[in-house]
Design a protein around this motif. Sequence first.
Motif, PDB file in Angstrom:
ATOM      1  N   LEU A 106      -7.528   8.808 -14.328  1.00  0.00           N
ATOM      2  CA  LEU A 106      -6.241   7.624 -14.555  1.00  0.00           C
ATOM      3  C   LEU A 106      -5.646   7.792 -13.052  1.00  0.00           C
ATOM      4  O   LEU A 106      -5.473   8.562 -12.634  1.00  0.00           O
ATOM      5  CB  LEU A 106      -5.286   8.340 -15.731  1.00  0.00           C
ATOM      6  CG  LEU A 106      -6.072   8.482 -16.805  1.00  0.00           C
ATOM      7  CD1 LEU A 106      -4.860   9.124 -17.988  1.00  0.00           C
ATOM      8  CD2 LEU A 106      -6.466   7.345 -17.603  1.00  0.00           C
ATOM      9  N   ALA A 107      -5.375   6.483 -12.656  1.00  0.00           N
ATOM     10  CA  ALA A 107      -4.820   6.340 -11.253  1.00  0.00           C
ATOM     11  C   ALA A 107      -3.436   5.885 -11.487  1.00  0.00           C
ATOM     12  O   ALA A 107      -3.178   4.738 -12.377  1.00  0.00           O
ATOM     13  CB  ALA A 107      -5.770   5.351 -10.449  1.00  0.00           C
ATOM     14  N   VAL A 108      -2.606   5.938 -10.516  1.00  0.00           N
ATOM     15  CA  VAL A 108      -1.289   5.650 -10.233  1.00  0.00           C
ATOM     16  C   VAL A 108      -1.419   4.902  -8.943  1.00  0.00           C
ATOM     17  O   VAL A 108      -1.180   5.640  -8.055  1.00  0.00           O
ATOM     18  CB  VAL A 108      -0.051   6.509 -10.812  1.00  0.00           C
ATOM     19  CG1 VAL A 108       1.129   6.007 -10.645  1.00  0.00           C
ATOM     20  CG2 VAL A 108      -0.394   7.240 -11.859  1.00  0.00           C
ATOM     21  N   THR A 109      -0.999   3.540  -8.854  1.00  0.00           N
ATOM     22  CA  THR A 109      -0.979   3.070  -7.265  1.00  0.00           C
ATOM     23  C   THR A 109      -0.315   1.727  -7.351  1.00  0.00           C
ATOM     24  O   THR A 109       0.020   1.172  -8.499  1.00  0.00           O
ATOM     25  CB  THR A 109      -2.338   2.945  -7.004  1.00  0.00           C
ATOM     26  OG1 THR A 109      -2.567   2.461  -5.614  1.00  0.00           O
ATOM     27  CG2 THR A 109      -3.174   1.939  -8.016  1.00  0.00           C
ATOM     28  N   THR A 110      -0.155   1.179  -6.297  1.00  0.00           N
ATOM     29  CA  THR A 110       0.640  -0.062  -5.923  1.00  0.00           C
ATOM     30  C   THR A 110      -0.419  -1.122  -5.972  1.00  0.00           C
ATOM     31  O   THR A 110      -0.464  -2.299  -6.362  1.00  0.00           O
ATOM     32  CB  THR A 110       1.322  -0.113  -4.792  1.00  0.00           C
ATOM     33  OG1 THR A 110       0.516  -0.068  -3.575  1.00  0.00           O
ATOM     34  CG2 THR A 110       2.661   0.780  -4.796  1.00  0.00           C
ATOM     35  N   ASN A 111      -1.786  -0.650  -5.804  1.00  0.00           N
ATOM     36  CA  ASN A 111      -2.819  -1.552  -4.871  1.00  0.00           C
ATOM     37  C   ASN A 111      -3.799  -1.686  -6.188  1.00  0.00           C
ATOM     38  O   ASN A 111      -4.699  -0.833  -6.091  1.00  0.00           O
ATOM     39  CB  ASN A 111      -3.281  -1.198  -3.597  1.00  0.00           C
ATOM     40  CG  ASN A 111      -4.274  -2.085  -3.212  1.00  0.00           C
ATOM     41  OD1 ASN A 111      -4.858  -2.920  -3.840  1.00  0.00           O
ATOM     42  ND2 ASN A 111      -4.615  -1.772  -2.002  1.00  0.00           N
ATOM     43  N   THR A 112      -3.985  -2.754  -6.818  1.00  0.00           N
ATOM     44  CA  THR A 112      -4.891  -3.058  -8.060  1.00  0.00           C
ATOM     45  C   THR A 112      -6.381  -3.265  -7.444  1.00  0.00           C
ATOM     46  O   THR A 112      -7.196  -3.257  -8.221  1.00  0.00           O
ATOM     47  CB  THR A 112      -4.724  -4.105  -8.612  1.00  0.00           C
ATOM     48  OG1 THR A 112      -4.444  -5.154  -8.293  1.00  0.00           O
ATOM     49  CG2 THR A 112      -3.170  -3.645  -9.741  1.00  0.00           C
ATOM     50  N   GLU A 113      -6.532  -3.170  -6.049  1.00  0.00           N
ATOM     51  CA  GLU A 113      -7.808  -3.648  -5.526  1.00  0.00           C
ATOM     52  C   GLU A 113      -8.175  -2.591  -4.679  1.00  0.00           C
ATOM     53  O   GLU A 113      -9.079  -2.719  -3.925  1.00  0.00           O
ATOM     54  CB  GLU A 113      -7.535  -4.926  -4.710  1.00  0.00           C
ATOM     55  CG  GLU A 113      -7.042  -6.298  -5.336  1.00  0.00           C
ATOM     56  CD  GLU A 113      -8.105  -6.739  -6.301  1.00  0.00           C
ATOM     57  OE1 GLU A 113      -9.227  -6.599  -6.191  1.00  0.00           O
ATOM     58  OE2 GLU A 113      -7.439  -7.052  -7.642  1.00  0.00           O
ATOM     59  N   SER A 114      -7.464  -1.283  -4.820  1.00  0.00           N
ATOM     60  CA  SER A 114      -7.799  -0.255  -4.000  1.00  0.00           C
ATOM     61  C   SER A 114      -9.107   0.658  -4.304  1.00  0.00           C
ATOM     62  O   SER A 114      -9.497   0.255  -5.453  1.00  0.00           O
ATOM     63  CB  SER A 114      -6.454   0.815  -3.889  1.00  0.00           C
ATOM     64  OG  SER A 114      -6.341   1.298  -5.212  1.00  0.00           O
ATOM     65  N   SER A 115      -9.525   1.194  -3.526  1.00  0.00           N
ATOM     66  CA  SER A 115     -10.687   2.333  -3.889  1.00  0.00           C
ATOM     67  C   SER A 115     -10.139   3.130  -5.028  1.00  0.00           C
ATOM     68  O   SER A 115     -11.152   3.520  -5.966  1.00  0.00           O
ATOM     69  CB  SER A 115     -10.987   3.027  -2.596  1.00  0.00           C
ATOM     70  OG  SER A 115     -11.640   2.218  -1.782  1.00  0.00           O
ATOM     71  N   LEU A 116      -9.058   3.805  -5.041  1.00  0.00           N
ATOM     72  CA  LEU A 116      -8.406   4.566  -6.311  1.00  0.00           C
ATOM     73  C   LEU A 116      -8.503   3.562  -7.541  1.00  0.00           C
ATOM     74  O   LEU A 116      -9.094   4.265  -8.274  1.00  0.00           O
ATOM     75  CB  LEU A 116      -7.355   5.069  -5.876  1.00  0.00           C
ATOM     76  CG  LEU A 116      -6.737   6.028  -7.024  1.00  0.00           C
ATOM     77  CD1 LEU A 116      -7.570   7.123  -7.304  1.00  0.00           C
ATOM     78  CD2 LEU A 116      -5.361   6.307  -6.667  1.00  0.00           C
ATOM     79  N   ALA A 117      -8.172   2.671  -7.577  1.00  0.00           N
ATOM     80  CA  ALA A 117      -8.098   1.697  -8.777  1.00  0.00           C
ATOM     81  C   ALA A 117      -9.334   1.531  -9.313  1.00  0.00           C
ATOM     82  O   ALA A 117      -9.839   1.607 -10.356  1.00  0.00           O
ATOM     83  CB  ALA A 117      -7.537   0.388  -8.539  1.00  0.00           C
ATOM     84  N   ALA A 118     -10.434   1.275  -8.242  1.00  0.00           N
ATOM     85  CA  ALA A 118     -11.905   0.947  -8.762  1.00  0.00           C
ATOM     86  C   ALA A 118     -12.427   1.954  -9.258  1.00  0.00           C
ATOM     87  O   ALA A 118     -13.215   1.904 -10.066  1.00  0.00           O
ATOM     88  CB  ALA A 118     -12.717   0.377  -7.343  1.00  0.00           C
TER      89      ALA A 118
END
Length: 182
Positions: A106-118
């Motif tokens: 489960l990720a928490v980020t500002t960037n929905t296109e980031s490596s973490l979100a992926a």
Amino acid sequence: MKVIPTILKEIETVLNHVDQEQLQEFAIRLHKAKRIFVVGEGRSGLMAKSFAMRLMHLGATVYVVGETITPSIGEGDVLVAVSGSGTTKNVIWTAEKTKTIGNEVLAVTTNTESSLAAVAEKFLHVPAATKYRHENELKTIQPLGSLFDQCVHILFDSICLLYSELNHVDHQQAFKQHSNLE
């Protein structure tokens, strides 16, 4: 300039754009997890640690990645990975490793296109400014990732409230888990 009202307005603007259903889904996934692991770097890591502490108060078995007493992640466990930019190398590496072992991220980020979100099964989108000040980010008077960190803290406390309801833990029960060695 009145700093506090401006900061509060910035926080309110971000939080008004957070999908409330994502908070509920996070709480449900955490409630179903056997154990919860959290990871983050810098201030995001401090937000993750404060989240872990509160989850512990609410009855969760929770660990902070990188601490000396953190065991190996196993079947039924979940990783919560926090990175404002979604590009923090250690956080991404930990999330990728978690996936290869077969666990949910489960990720928490500002960037929905980031490596973490992926790499994450689910992510909580926090549309706040980061230290990079990308063109599409909200404007802030605060330095670096302060707005992200403040919003994440409030969102984590919101998830904890939902988690406590699922876990049927009230204030008195949580207080019994609070440190008595201080």
